[in-house]
Every structure is written in structure tokens, then in C-alpha cells.
Scaffold this motif. Structure first.
Motif, PDB file in Angstrom:
ATOM      1  N   VAL A 110       2.557  -4.352   2.592  1.00  0.00           N
ATOM      2  CA  VAL A 110       2.412  -3.633   1.334  1.00  0.00           C
ATOM      3  C   VAL A 110       1.001  -3.073   1.278  1.00  0.00           C
ATOM      4  N   TRP A 111       0.900  -1.782   0.937  1.00  0.00           N
ATOM      5  CA  TRP A 111      -0.376  -1.087   0.867  1.00  0.00           C
ATOM      6  C   TRP A 111      -0.593  -0.586  -0.555  1.00  0.00           C
ATOM      7  N   LEU A 112      -1.861  -0.418  -0.918  1.00  0.00           N
ATOM      8  CA  LEU A 112      -2.242   0.156  -2.196  1.00  0.00           C
ATOM      9  C   LEU A 112      -3.090   1.393  -1.955  1.00  0.00           C
ATOM     10  N   VAL A 113      -2.846   2.436  -2.761  1.00  0.00           N
ATOM     11  CA  VAL A 113      -3.645   3.648  -2.671  1.00  0.00           C
ATOM     12  C   VAL A 113      -3.944   4.117  -4.095  1.00  0.00           C
ATOM     13  N   SER A 114      -5.155   4.583  -4.328  1.00  0.00           N
ATOM     14  CA  SER A 114      -5.546   5.060  -5.639  1.00  0.00           C
ATOM     15  C   SER A 114      -4.773   6.327  -5.989  1.00  0.00           C
ATOM     16  N   ALA A 115      -4.343   6.429  -7.238  1.00  0.00           N
ATOM     17  CA  ALA A 115      -3.657   7.638  -7.690  1.00  0.00           C
ATOM     18  C   ALA A 115      -4.586   8.840  -7.673  1.00  0.00           C
ATOM     19  N   ALA A 116      -5.886   8.594  -7.686  1.00  0.00           N
ATOM     20  CA  ALA A 116      -6.861   9.687  -7.623  1.00  0.00           C
ATOM     21  C   ALA A 116      -7.143  10.127  -6.200  1.00  0.00           C
ATOM     22  N   GLY A 117      -6.606   9.403  -5.205  1.00  0.00           N
ATOM     23  CA  GLY A 117      -6.844   9.736  -3.811  1.00  0.00           C
ATOM     24  C   GLY A 117      -7.803   8.757  -3.157  1.00  0.00           C
ATOM     25  N   GLY A 118      -7.851   8.803  -1.835  1.00  0.00           N
ATOM     26  CA  GLY A 118      -8.701   7.899  -1.080  1.00  0.00           C
ATOM     27  C   GLY A 118      -7.895   7.157  -0.035  1.00  0.00           C
ATOM     28  N   PRO A 119      -8.553   6.392   0.835  1.00  0.00           N
ATOM     29  CA  PRO A 119      -7.842   5.696   1.911  1.00  0.00           C
ATOM     30  C   PRO A 119      -6.998   4.541   1.372  1.00  0.00           C
ATOM     31  N   PRO A 120      -5.776   4.366   1.864  1.00  0.00           N
ATOM     32  CA  PRO A 120      -4.951   3.223   1.456  1.00  0.00           C
ATOM     33  C   PRO A 120      -5.571   1.907   1.928  1.00  0.00           C
ATOM     34  N   ARG A 121      -5.232   0.842   1.198  1.00  0.00           N
ATOM     35  CA  ARG A 121      -5.730  -0.492   1.524  1.00  0.00           C
ATOM     36  C   ARG A 121      -4.541  -1.417   1.768  1.00  0.00           C
ATOM     37  N   LYS A 122      -4.554  -2.085   2.922  1.00  0.00           N
ATOM     38  CA  LYS A 122      -3.493  -3.040   3.225  1.00  0.00           C
ATOM     39  C   LYS A 122      -3.669  -4.287   2.374  1.00  0.00           C
ATOM     40  N   LEU A 123      -2.609  -4.655   1.640  1.00  0.00           N
ATOM     41  CA  LEU A 123      -2.700  -5.800   0.740  1.00  0.00           C
ATOM     42  C   LEU A 123      -2.199  -7.078   1.394  1.00  0.00           C
ATOM     43  N   ILE A 124      -0.960  -7.062   1.902  1.00  0.00           N
ATOM     44  CA  ILE A 124      -0.359  -8.269   2.443  1.00  0.00           C
ATOM     45  C   ILE A 124       0.819  -7.904   3.324  1.00  0.00           C
ATOM     46  N   GLY A 125       1.096  -8.725   4.306  1.00  0.00           N
ATOM     47  CA  GLY A 125       2.277  -8.547   5.142  1.00  0.00           C
ATOM     48  C   GLY A 125       3.528  -8.941   4.381  1.00  0.00           C
ATOM     49  N   ALA A 126       4.218  -7.976   3.831  1.00  0.00           N
ATOM     50  CA  ALA A 126       5.408  -8.219   3.012  1.00  0.00           C
ATOM     51  C   ALA A 126       6.134  -6.901   2.847  1.00  0.00           C
ATOM     52  N   GLY A 127       7.164  -6.893   2.006  1.00  0.00           N
ATOM     53  CA  GLY A 127       7.903  -5.657   1.781  1.00  0.00           C
ATOM     54  C   GLY A 127       8.439  -5.579   0.370  1.00  0.00           C
ATOM     55  N   SER A 128       8.891  -4.390  -0.008  1.00  0.00           N
ATOM     56  CA  SER A 128       9.602  -4.147  -1.261  1.00  0.00           C
ATOM     57  C   SER A 128       8.812  -4.648  -2.468  1.00  0.00           C
ATOM     58  N   SER A 129       7.772  -3.906  -2.854  1.00  0.00           N
ATOM     59  CA  SER A 129       6.901  -4.343  -3.944  1.00  0.00           C
ATOM     60  C   SER A 129       7.356  -3.798  -5.290  1.00  0.00           C
ATOM     61  N   VAL A 130       7.163  -4.613  -6.346  1.00  0.00           N
ATOM     62  CA  VAL A 130       7.429  -4.246  -7.735  1.00  0.00           C
ATOM     63  C   VAL A 130       6.245  -4.738  -8.549  1.00  0.00           C
ATOM     64  N   TRP A 131       5.724  -3.900  -9.447  1.00  0.00           N
ATOM     65  CA  TRP A 131       4.588  -4.293 -10.273  1.00  0.00           C
ATOM     66  C   TRP A 131       5.025  -5.272 -11.348  1.00  0.00           C
ATOM     67  N   LEU A 132       4.348  -6.423 -11.419  1.00  0.00           N
ATOM     68  CA  LEU A 132       4.560  -7.383 -12.498  1.00  0.00           C
ATOM     69  C   LEU A 132       3.710  -7.000 -13.698  1.00  0.00           C
ATOM     70  N   ASP A 133       2.480  -6.619 -13.452  1.00  0.00           N
ATOM     71  CA  ASP A 133       1.583  -6.005 -14.424  1.00  0.00           C
ATOM     72  C   ASP A 133       0.592  -5.173 -13.619  1.00  0.00           C
ATOM     73  N   SER A 134      -0.449  -4.662 -14.246  1.00  0.00           N
ATOM     74  CA  SER A 134      -1.358  -3.762 -13.535  1.00  0.00           C
ATOM     75  C   SER A 134      -2.230  -4.472 -12.507  1.00  0.00           C
ATOM     76  N   ASP A 135      -2.221  -5.817 -12.498  1.00  0.00           N
ATOM     77  CA  ASP A 135      -3.052  -6.577 -11.567  1.00  0.00           C
ATOM     78  C   ASP A 135      -2.253  -7.400 -10.571  1.00  0.00           C
ATOM     79  N   ARG A 136      -0.922  -7.491 -10.755  1.00  0.00           N
ATOM     80  CA  ARG A 136      -0.103  -8.328  -9.885  1.00  0.00           C
ATOM     81  C   ARG A 136       1.185  -7.612  -9.477  1.00  0.00           C
ATOM     82  N   LEU A 137       1.636  -7.950  -8.279  1.00  0.00           N
ATOM     83  CA  LEU A 137       2.892  -7.395  -7.777  1.00  0.00           C
ATOM     84  C   LEU A 137       3.829  -8.514  -7.370  1.00  0.00           C
ATOM     85  N   LEU A 138       5.125  -8.182  -7.381  1.00  0.00           N
ATOM     86  CA  LEU A 138       6.141  -9.021  -6.767  1.00  0.00           C
ATOM     87  C   LEU A 138       6.479  -8.414  -5.412  1.00  0.00           C
TER      88      LEU A 138
END
Length: 304
Positions: A110-138
Motif C-alpha cells: 500500500v502506497w500513499l501519495v499527496s493529492a497535491a502531487g509529489g513522490p509516493p511513499r510506501k506504507l506497508i506490504g499489504a493490499g486493498s486499503s480503505v480509510w478508517l479516518d484521515s490518519d488510519r487505514l484498513l
């Protein structure tokens, strides 16, 4: 009858389906296989919480992530050089509730990228992400030959299991297709028990306590694709009863389950309207797929 006068009368079929009659016309002069392969194909669309932004994947030489502001109507590419992916093996990008970040899956992570642009950041080895809130994902993580839903922070992505207690339930199975309640306190998901491979049920878990309970479940039935009503009182889902996947709903307070719409068709990809009276869905039947709106009260189906 002379051999040259003999004729054959029949029909052309492939796999039991009639094949188009060849008209004998030559292909258009611009037609070529590489031109078809180079056609840009947007897909896997998700909408932000504010209803203004769309995240989607566009296939061509790559399968990159794009963001579209519906007011500006000028799409921006958020990734570059993402490997081409068939849509049935890919996952839909997800916009964070505050609209600042887009999560997507690539290369088993799972990767994160800013909506304003910039290089993506690898978060964790996993798949199929869903936002739980603005600071956490499932995310879905494979552990001990099973798929588990886990909570990860965007700051410290050490995974924590979503389900931590399931008294009276078969815990040996696969968790997938998470849907977060409007207040963020509960998550509905599909569970596939290993003890009965011909069964899929809907479970709901309290995020704070990690306690799960079953909403549906019966032998030789498949319930999947949960979707919360805007007021959080009802979960709609698709249920295989016989040959087709019909649209059903269950009241969380009473446990009463009802059929919303049942046709000679498969319903999928459910999404409630914000007023809670209608459910958008894909209805598929006889090699045709339609976008439909279903009345949550009467079950009337309208083709969009």
C-alpha cells in the motif's frame, strides 16, 4: 443433385452464442492493433468525502493513478510508471476523508501519495486499503495462510488486527471487502470460513473493542459487498440465492433481513445515495451490465 449445386443451411455459433455475420468490408485504414492497445481507458473510480474529487486509474502503457477536481475539470497524474495491471487484479485508489492523500496498491504494498502531487511513499506490504479516518487505514494482510483486516497508521504503519474477539464464531477464514460505518465506529466485512468453502457471510466489528459478530451466514450461501446506509442503521449487501446475486438489506438493531431487489441478474458494487432512499448498483445479466438505481423501500429498479 450435382455436387456444385449442394448448399449448406445452418448457423454460426461459438460457445453457444451466435457469431456476427461477416459483411466482407475491409477494416478501416486507420485500424491497427497497436492503436487499440494505446487507447486510454479510465477505470476503478472512487469519489472523495466532499464529492469534489475523483481518484481513478488510467490504462495505457502504464496503469497510473490520476486525480480529478470536478470543479476544475483538469485531471492530474499522481504516479508515473506504475506497472500495467489488469482491472480484475487491481484495487481502487482511495481518497482520505480530509482529501489530502490518496492510497493505492502496487507491487504487493500500500502506497500513499499527496493529492497535491509529489513522490509516493510506501506504507506497508499489504493490499486493498480503505480509510478508517484521515490518519488510519484498513488493509488486508496475509497471515498464517489467511487474509486478515488490519489497522495501520499513516505515521507508524505497524499493523494491528481489526478483529480481536469473535466469541462463538469460526475465526479460521479470510476477511475482506471492508466498509466503514458513517460514524467510523464499526466496520462491516465479508468473511470466508475455511471450514465451509461454499459460504461467505457478512460480519460487523466494533473498532474500539475489536469484537465481531455475524450479521448473516448460512451453509451454501454467499453474502458479500456490504454497504452502510447514511444513517448507519442498515447494511445492504448482495446475496447469492440460487443462480443470481440479489440485493438484500439487514437492520442492525433488529437483525431483520429483507430482499430489496431480486431479478434474473447479478447486483454488485452497491453505493447508497446520501438521502438514504436509493442504492446505486451494477446489474449484470445476459452479457449486459447496466448502472441502476434501486429504491431502498420498494425495490423498484431504474436503469440509469
Amino acid at each position: 443433385m450435382p455436387e456444385f449445386l449442394r448448399s449448406w443451411i445452418g448457423k454460426h455459433e461459438y460457445g453457444g452464442l451466435p457469431t456476427p455475420t461477416k459483411r466482407g468490408d475491409p477494416n478501416p485504414p486507420h485500424w491497427r492493433l497497436d492503436a487499440i492497445a494505446a487507447t486510454e481507458r479510465p477505470r476503478s473510480i472512487s469519489i472523495g468525502a466532499d464529492g469534489r474529487a475523483l481518484a481513478f486509474i488510467q490504462d495505457r502503457d502504464t496503469s497510473d493513478i490520476w486525480l480529478l477536481d470536478l470543479d476544475e475539470r483538469a485531471p492530474r497524474r499522481l504516479t508515473t510508471g506504475r506497472d500495467p495491471m489488469p482491472y480484475w487484479e487491481d484495487t481502487t485508489p482511495a481518497i482520505s476523508p480530509d482529501g489530502t492523500t490518496v492510497a493505492f496498491a502496487d507491487q504487493g504494498a500500500v502506497w500513499l501519495v499527496s493529492a497535491a502531487g509529489g513522490p509516493p511513499r510506501k506504507l506497508i506490504g499489504a493490499g486493498s486499503s480503505v480509510w478508517l479516518d484521515s490518519d488510519r487505514l484498513l488493509v488486508v494482510i496475509d497471515r498464517d495462510d489467511c487474509s486478515r483486516l488490519a489497522i495501520v497508521s499513516t505515521v507508524d504503519p505497524w499493523p494491528q488486527p481489526l478483529v480481536r474477539a469473535s466469541a462463538g464464531l469460526d475465526a479460521n477464514g479470510d476477511e475482506a471487502v471492508a466498509a466503514v460505518s458513517p460514524d467510523g465506529r464499526h466496520v462491516a466485512f465479508s468473511f470466508h470460513p475455511r471450514s465451509d468453502l461454499n459460504r461467505t457471510e457478512i460480519r460487523v466489528v466494533d473498532v474500539e473493542t475489536g469484537t465481531a459478530r455475524a450479521l448473516t451466514g448460512a451453509a451454501a450461501t454467499h453474502d458479500r459487498g456490504p454497504a452502510w446506509s447514511p444513517d448507519g442503521t442498515t447494511v445492504a449487501f448482495v446475496a447469492q440465492r440460487g443462480e443470481w446475486f440479489e440485493l438484500r438489506a439487514i437492520d442492525l438493531a433488529t437483525g431483520n433481513e429483507r430482499v430489496v431487489a431480486s431479478e434474473d441478474a447479478d447486483f454488485s458494487e452497491l453505493s447508497w445515495h446520501t438521502d438514504g432512499t436509493r442504492i446505486a448498483a451494477i446489474r449484470s445479466s445476459h452479457f449486459t451490465a447496466d448502472v441502476v438505481v434501486v429504491s431502498a423501500e420498494t425495490g423498484e429498479v431504474t436503469v440509469v
